[in-house]
Write a protein that holds these residues in place. Structure first.
Motif, PDB file in Angstrom:
ATOM      1  N   ALA A  37       4.712  -0.582  -6.051  1.00  0.00           N
ATOM      2  CA  ALA A  37       4.820  -0.641  -4.589  1.00  0.00           C
ATOM      3  C   ALA A  37       5.719  -1.784  -4.133  1.00  0.00           C
ATOM      4  O   ALA A  37       6.189  -1.791  -2.997  1.00  0.00           O
TER       5      ALA A  37
ATOM      6  N   GLU B 214      10.821  -1.877  -4.566  1.00  0.00           N
ATOM      7  CA  GLU B 214      11.884  -1.693  -3.570  1.00  0.00           C
ATOM      8  C   GLU B 214      12.058  -2.950  -2.727  1.00  0.00           C
ATOM      9  O   GLU B 214      13.185  -3.322  -2.377  1.00  0.00           O
TER      10      GLU B 214
ATOM     11  N   ILE C 159       1.993   6.046  -7.825  1.00  0.00           N
ATOM     12  CA  ILE C 159       3.225   5.874  -7.045  1.00  0.00           C
ATOM     13  C   ILE C 159       4.382   6.578  -7.741  1.00  0.00           C
ATOM     14  O   ILE C 159       4.663   6.341  -8.915  1.00  0.00           O
TER      15      ILE C 159
ATOM     16  N   ILE D 281       1.892   9.341  -4.202  1.00  0.00           N
ATOM     17  CA  ILE D 281       2.376   8.400  -3.181  1.00  0.00           C
ATOM     18  C   ILE D 281       3.858   8.105  -3.406  1.00  0.00           C
ATOM     19  O   ILE D 281       4.222   7.522  -4.427  1.00  0.00           O
ATOM     20  N   PRO D 282       4.726   8.489  -2.474  1.00  0.00           N
ATOM     21  CA  PRO D 282       6.143   8.149  -2.622  1.00  0.00           C
ATOM     22  C   PRO D 282       6.357   6.630  -2.633  1.00  0.00           C
ATOM     23  O   PRO D 282       5.648   5.881  -1.938  1.00  0.00           O
ATOM     24  N   GLU D 283       7.322   6.189  -3.412  1.00  0.00           N
ATOM     25  CA  GLU D 283       7.585   4.754  -3.563  1.00  0.00           C
ATOM     26  C   GLU D 283       7.796   4.054  -2.226  1.00  0.00           C
ATOM     27  O   GLU D 283       7.243   2.975  -1.983  1.00  0.00           O
ATOM     28  N   LEU D 284       8.602   4.641  -1.342  1.00  0.00           N
ATOM     29  CA  LEU D 284       8.879   3.983  -0.061  1.00  0.00           C
ATOM     30  C   LEU D 284       7.640   3.911   0.828  1.00  0.00           C
ATOM     31  O   LEU D 284       7.458   2.939   1.567  1.00  0.00           O
ATOM     32  N   ALA D 285       6.768   4.910   0.741  1.00  0.00           N
ATOM     33  CA  ALA D 285       5.518   4.853   1.506  1.00  0.00           C
ATOM     34  C   ALA D 285       4.632   3.728   0.976  1.00  0.00           C
ATOM     35  O   ALA D 285       3.998   3.008   1.756  1.00  0.00           O
ATOM     36  N   ALA D 286       4.593   3.568  -0.330  1.00  0.00           N
ATOM     37  CA  ALA D 286       3.802   2.489  -0.932  1.00  0.00           C
ATOM     38  C   ALA D 286       4.371   1.123  -0.544  1.00  0.00           C
ATOM     39  O   ALA D 286       3.620   0.194  -0.230  1.00  0.00           O
TER      40      ALA D 286
ATOM     41  N   ALA E  70       6.164   0.433   2.154  1.00  0.00           N
ATOM     42  CA  ALA E  70       5.911   0.227   3.583  1.00  0.00           C
ATOM     43  C   ALA E  70       4.465  -0.199   3.828  1.00  0.00           C
ATOM     44  O   ALA E  70       4.197  -1.050   4.685  1.00  0.00           O
ATOM     45  N   ALA E  71       3.532   0.369   3.078  1.00  0.00           N
ATOM     46  CA  ALA E  71       2.127  -0.011   3.227  1.00  0.00           C
ATOM     47  C   ALA E  71       1.865  -1.416   2.682  1.00  0.00           C
ATOM     48  O   ALA E  71       0.988  -2.126   3.174  1.00  0.00           O
TER      49      ALA E  71
ATOM     50  N   LEU F 271      11.061  -0.945   6.598  1.00  0.00           N
ATOM     51  CA  LEU F 271      11.149   0.140   5.599  1.00  0.00           C
ATOM     52  C   LEU F 271      10.867   1.474   6.249  1.00  0.00           C
ATOM     53  O   LEU F 271      10.150   1.598   7.173  1.00  0.00           O
TER      54      LEU F 271
END
Length: 122
Positions: free
Chosen positions: A4, A7, A43, A87-92, A94-95, A122
């Motif tokens: 997570a 990025e 992820i 879970i997409p990498e960018l969503a992880a 961003a969280a 993000l």
């Protein structure tokens, strides 16, 4: 480093001076135990469709490994290579960002790295 946070580290490497990027990377490597992040294996780091391509490309190698080793299938969970993680990498990432913003002031002394986290979108 937790998936997570990859990025965020990559973006920091490009945006920050070398010393600040290093401070951010070191912080991200040590922050994991203090953050409530999803399990890394949930992820997805590959682009959509990439796992299917990877599975097709690896099929012949997997078959050969089984023949050479006498263990068929060579990898018992080989079918999992084609299954995208939930879970997409960018969503992880961003969280994770608000968690990092809350945690960093007590653990990251580099002002440029702190400012980077504060303004990152993000």
């Amino acid at each position: 480093m937790h998936p997570a946070l990859l990025e965020i580290a990559r973006l920091g490497l490009h945006a920050l001076p070398r010393a600040s990027a290093g401070a951010l990377r070191r912080y991200l490597e040590t922050a994991r135990p203090r953050l409530d992040l999803p399990p890394g294996e949930e992820i997805e780091l590959f682009a959509p469709g990439a796992r299917a391509v990877l599975a097709r490309a690896f099929a012949d190698i997997h078959h050969w490994l089984g023949q050479v080793s006498g263990r068929v299938p060579f990898f018992a969970d080989i079918a999992q290579i084609a299954v995208p993680r939930p879970i997409p990498e960018l969503a992880a990432a961003a969280a994770a960002l608000p968690l990092l913003r809350a945690d960093a002031p007590g653990h990251l002394a580099d002002e440029a790295a702190l400012a980077f986290l504060d303004r990152l979108a993000l």
